[in-house]
Design an enzyme around this catalytic site. Sequence first.
Site, PDB file in Angstrom:
ATOM      1  N   LYS A 176      21.939  26.484  42.866  1.00 54.53           N
ATOM      2  CA  LYS A 176      20.644  26.257  42.224  1.00 54.53           C
ATOM      3  C   LYS A 176      19.697  25.420  43.072  1.00 54.53           C
ATOM      4  O   LYS A 176      19.039  25.940  43.959  1.00 54.53           O
ATOM      5  CB  LYS A 176      20.841  25.684  40.827  1.00 54.53           C
ATOM      6  CG  LYS A 176      21.482  26.685  39.863  1.00 54.53           C
ATOM      7  CD  LYS A 176      21.353  26.258  38.436  1.00 54.53           C
ATOM      8  CE  LYS A 176      22.094  27.198  37.484  1.00 54.53           C
ATOM      9  NZ  LYS A 176      21.595  28.573  37.461  1.00 54.53           N
ATOM     10  N   PHE A 194      30.624  27.049  31.376  1.00 55.45           N
ATOM     11  CA  PHE A 194      29.806  28.122  31.929  1.00 55.45           C
ATOM     12  C   PHE A 194      29.832  27.991  33.443  1.00 55.45           C
ATOM     13  O   PHE A 194      29.251  27.076  34.015  1.00 55.45           O
ATOM     14  CB  PHE A 194      28.360  28.091  31.442  1.00 55.45           C
ATOM     15  CG  PHE A 194      27.566  29.258  31.987  1.00 55.45           C
ATOM     16  CD1 PHE A 194      27.656  30.502  31.383  1.00 55.45           C
ATOM     17  CD2 PHE A 194      26.798  29.126  33.122  1.00 55.45           C
ATOM     18  CE1 PHE A 194      26.967  31.594  31.901  1.00 55.45           C
ATOM     19  CE2 PHE A 194      26.101  30.206  33.636  1.00 55.45           C
ATOM     20  CZ  PHE A 194      26.192  31.444  33.020  1.00 55.45           C
ATOM     21  N   ASP A 196      32.130  21.565  39.290  1.00 57.99           N
ATOM     22  CA  ASP A 196      31.014  22.506  39.316  1.00 57.99           C
ATOM     23  C   ASP A 196      29.735  21.704  39.058  1.00 57.99           C
ATOM     24  O   ASP A 196      29.381  21.413  37.929  1.00 57.99           O
ATOM     25  CB  ASP A 196      31.209  23.582  38.251  1.00 57.99           C
ATOM     26  CG  ASP A 196      30.071  24.606  38.211  1.00 57.99           C
ATOM     27  OD1 ASP A 196      28.998  24.317  38.780  1.00 57.99           O
ATOM     28  OD2 ASP A 196      30.250  25.673  37.597  1.00 57.99           O
TER      29      ASP A 196
END
Length: 400
Positions: free
Chosen positions: A255, A141, A226
């Site tokens: 984030k 994801f 990531d």
Amino acid sequence: MSTTADVIRSADAHSAHTYHPLPVVVASADGAWMTDVEGRRYLDMLAGYSALNFGHGNRRLIDAARAQLERVTLTSRAFHHDRFADFCTELAALCGKEMVLPMNTGAEAVETAVKTARKWGYEVKGVPDGHAKIVVAADNFHGRTTTVVSFSTDHDARDHFGPYTPGFEIVPYGDLTALSRAVTENTVAVLLEPIQGEAGVLVPPAGYLSGVRELTRERNVLFMADEIQSGLGRTGRTFACEHEGVVPDVYILGKALGGGVVPVSAVVADRDVLGVFRPGQHGSTFGGNPLACAVALEVIAMLRTGEFQQRATELGDHLHHELGLLVGGGAVTAVRGRGLWAGVDIAPGHGTGREVSEKLMERGVLVKDTHGSTIRLAPPLVISKEDLDWGLDQLRAVLA
């Protein structure tokens, strides 16, 4: 005052149904706790998918944002501003790299990393133009842009959004042999999550990340990690790659970099990678804006103390010990994760992940399900041990 039902009814009528949120309407939050529009309190055990690593309303971050709001919030990249150089310098140092390319959201950072790898492949490695390949892992994801869903194996994210962007090869996560076979002379990068969050907090086999690092170095391929969810303290280290002593060529961050206050993301690498860009070849009006830089600088300063990494380690050890006791009791089939991050697989007959999440909500704990039978736990790193134990008590009660 609007009731929960009123707000949900209005949202359902006027917003696109791209999410299926739990039926709770948050009005305020502090630390690890949120309060809904009717005054009910909930323990946040999701932390905005790790965007709120430092909790809701963290005073240091709010003060940094407030001070910057009084000065200047946006200049665009048409001009310099007085927070930009410090942000790039400090973030590069935190990562042990030389250069930073700031963006806003995690998906933008992944897109930026893809462009970076391709340009590096053509201009540095010498791959024929238009032939660059990037190897990715199944069940990944990395966002939901059209390019990113082109290499997703999640049907909900991918189906009916084609035609798809070429240039990607998918291999099983954790399989070094398959990865080695997939890397060719036209491969420019391997893009991986050190821990797959959306897939259910999947931790790869021991030695996998170090094997990826060795392989990519031998084949002259960029290793792009990531760390949007796994990075910035969540797993007990600044970066999840550190658990195997691995330093990738490229960090992709987001984030928690914005502290749950503003969206901030970045691609961080050395000059021989990010130095391929020239003015006009990439950019963002809001990327690296003064407000974002001010908040992110405070995030970096907080991480430099090591306090949050230590809390994630100590509380994470406790979390996994307690969750481990649930395995084999009939309700939980497996627990995975690292630090204050866990995926809990619910046994058939004890409800779906969604049903367990709804029952926990009724008891004042907020989590999120994924892939049908799994719930994810990712509380803010500021959570107290007492609150964490209370949340675990509610999980035990729901599963009893």
